[in-house]
Motif scaffolding. Sequence first.
Motif, PDB file in Angstrom:
ATOM      1  N   ARG A   1       0.830  -1.208   0.000  1.00  0.00           N
ATOM      2  CA  ARG A   1       0.000   0.000   0.000  1.00  0.00           C
ATOM      3  C   ARG A   1       0.865   1.260   0.000  1.00  0.00           C
ATOM      4  NH1 ARG A   1      -2.465   2.860   4.140  1.00  0.00           N
ATOM      5  NH2 ARG A   1      -1.967   1.293   5.705  1.00  0.00           N
ATOM      6  N   LEU A   2       1.945   1.262   0.778  1.00  0.00           N
ATOM      7  CA  LEU A   2       2.838   2.427   0.797  1.00  0.00           C
ATOM      8  C   LEU A   2       3.505   2.621  -0.564  1.00  0.00           C
ATOM      9  CD1 LEU A   2       4.556   2.226   4.302  1.00  0.00           C
ATOM     10  CD2 LEU A   2       2.452   3.355   3.649  1.00  0.00           C
ATOM     11  N   GLN A   3       3.946   1.508  -1.174  1.00  0.00           N
ATOM     12  CA  GLN A   3       4.592   1.612  -2.490  1.00  0.00           C
ATOM     13  C   GLN A   3       3.614   2.130  -3.540  1.00  0.00           C
ATOM     14  OE1 GLN A   3       6.085  -2.353  -3.130  1.00  0.00           O
ATOM     15  NE2 GLN A   3       7.992  -1.984  -1.981  1.00  0.00           N
TER      16      GLN A   3
ATOM     17  N   ALA B   1       5.653   8.381   1.597  1.00  0.00           N
ATOM     18  CA  ALA B   1       4.482   7.968   2.378  1.00  0.00           C
ATOM     19  C   ALA B   1       4.910   7.884   3.838  1.00  0.00           C
ATOM     20  CB  ALA B   1       3.950   6.623   1.896  1.00  0.00           C
ATOM     21  N   ILE B   2       4.257   8.647   4.694  1.00  0.00           N
ATOM     22  CA  ILE B   2       4.612   8.691   6.105  1.00  0.00           C
ATOM     23  C   ILE B   2       3.361   8.452   6.950  1.00  0.00           C
ATOM     24  CG2 ILE B   2       6.549  10.262   5.718  1.00  0.00           C
ATOM     25  CD1 ILE B   2       4.811  12.541   6.676  1.00  0.00           C
TER      26      ILE B   2
ATOM     27  N   GLU C   1       3.867   5.438  -5.830  1.00  0.00           N
ATOM     28  CA  GLU C   1       3.808   5.325  -7.296  1.00  0.00           C
ATOM     29  C   GLU C   1       2.756   6.266  -7.871  1.00  0.00           C
ATOM     30  OE1 GLU C   1       3.075   1.306  -8.258  1.00  0.00           O
ATOM     31  OE2 GLU C   1       5.034   0.576  -7.560  1.00  0.00           O
ATOM     32  N   ILE C   2       1.616   6.368  -7.225  1.00  0.00           N
ATOM     33  CA  ILE C   2       0.563   7.265  -7.714  1.00  0.00           C
ATOM     34  C   ILE C   2       1.058   8.700  -7.718  1.00  0.00           C
ATOM     35  CG2 ILE C   2      -1.701   8.246  -7.132  1.00  0.00           C
ATOM     36  CD1 ILE C   2      -2.518   5.471  -6.166  1.00  0.00           C
TER      37      ILE C   2
ATOM     38  N   LEU D   1      -6.883   3.096  -4.583  1.00  0.00           N
ATOM     39  CA  LEU D   1      -6.409   2.439  -3.370  1.00  0.00           C
ATOM     40  C   LEU D   1      -7.552   2.153  -2.414  1.00  0.00           C
ATOM     41  CD1 LEU D   1      -3.020   4.050  -2.262  1.00  0.00           C
ATOM     42  CD2 LEU D   1      -3.426   1.780  -3.155  1.00  0.00           C
ATOM     43  N   GLU D   2      -7.402   1.100  -1.619  1.00  0.00           N
ATOM     44  CA  GLU D   2      -8.295   0.822  -0.499  1.00  0.00           C
ATOM     45  C   GLU D   2      -7.485   0.974   0.778  1.00  0.00           C
ATOM     46  OE1 GLU D   2     -10.138  -2.926  -0.811  1.00  0.00           O
ATOM     47  OE2 GLU D   2     -11.241  -2.454  -2.664  1.00  0.00           O
TER      48      GLU D   2
END
Length: 511
Positions: free
Chosen positions: A435-437, A454-455, A441-442, A490-491
């Motif tokens: 999910r972080l990757q 992403a933090i 990427e988005i 994303l979910e």
Amino acid sequence: MPVPVPLVLVLVLAALAAGFFGRKLLVERRNRAAGLQAREIIAEAEKAAEARKREAMLEAKEEILKLRHEFEKEHRDRRNELQRLERRLVQKEETLDRKIEALERKEESLSKKEAQVEAARAELEELCRKQRMELERLSGLSSEEARQLLLSQVEQEIQHEVALMIKESEARAREEAERRARDIIAQAIQRCAADHVAESTVSVIPLPSDEMKGRIIGREGRNIRAFETLTGVDLIIDDTPEAVIVSGFDPVRREIARLALERLVADGRIHPARIEETVEKARKEIEQQIREAGEQAALEVGVHGIHPELLRLVGRLKFRSSYGQNVLKHSIEVAHLAGLMAGELGADVKLAKRAGLLHDVGKAVDHEVEGPHVAIGVELARKYEESPEVLHAIAAHHGDEEPRTLEAALVQAADAISAARPGARRETLEAYIKRLQKLEEIANSFEGVEKAYAIQAGREIRIMVKPDKVDDPGAVRLSREIARKVEKELEYPGQVKVVVIRETRVVDYAK
């Protein structure tokens, strides 16, 4: 000497004649007196009638005089009123004549001014034409080219101003909305404190000794086969000391198996007949616990009138977990949060609580019925005759439908709040990293992005942009576009904060 009869007769006749004539005289005398009296009465009546006639004549004359005076007065008043109206009409007529004369003078003046304006307009148009020709000669551009250039510049300026206005409006709206939302959510969460219990799809049963493992397996494995057949779970007996593992996707079956195995271990008598008896008792006990859990949940939330079978399904959620969060406790918490927020916003509290309690009822049977738990929950609620508002709230709580009612939006928000609490749910490391990757990427897929990080455990993404390619209004648009793409692809639990940072650094050295 006796009196002769003829003499007696004569005397009697004489007496009768004397009486007759005497009575006749008396009657005549009375008649004369009555006639005199009648004539006197008639005379007096005639006098009284004459006097009454004279009085009536006098009254009539007085009334005639009175009416004549009133008529004359009314006539004078009417005549005076007519004279006054006549004078007013004459005055109005004179005023109208004066106004007509003034209007005629103004019309004549306006006609002259209009002629002057037309002349000035013609002169101005001629001057403009000459100036335009001179400007075209000096600039080397035609009027159409100049218009396009001006429109382009104005469009750029307007876009810049619109972006600034959008930024300011969004900032103000965001501040006010966040402040109000924080107040409502803080009050709701403060008034609804729920525990979270981490659960999984396996149960570990402690054993008094490793010798018990052999008794559980039985001769040629008959005990373990009978146990797995009756409960529908897998019994894992490995090298783990003094413990066996009950594994099963159906949480109710796993709980029945756990309870039955604990009792068999405690009793020590393990054989197929005893296993069947213990499993049946455990099944009845768990079914009773399920019904009691559903009724207790409805009582705790304050929702009444739910169908008993639907309450039983709610009770089954006690043994169901989602990302480690107990679904029944999650449903109760969502009901409380939705009800509290509905009370703050003036919505239907009972409807919000009812929909919040039933929003995940599909998870009670989603391992038995194909399809997403949202669609299953809607069908179950429709089967047990829940209202269309409750059906819509269940269908919309994961965004499958756009919320059309305030209660549906509140259930959706309460579901997100309950799931997004720290420690409420846990995620596998692999899914978390993916999910972080994907989030980074988005962000990196947009033009002008230099770096993205992403933090906050995926709850925030910070994006560094190239200042020479993205201006301040463009940063506003970029943050909005990235947020929309994240929502679409994303979910994630809760919300993701998108922060775009544009920084220009100028470095020089003093030598």
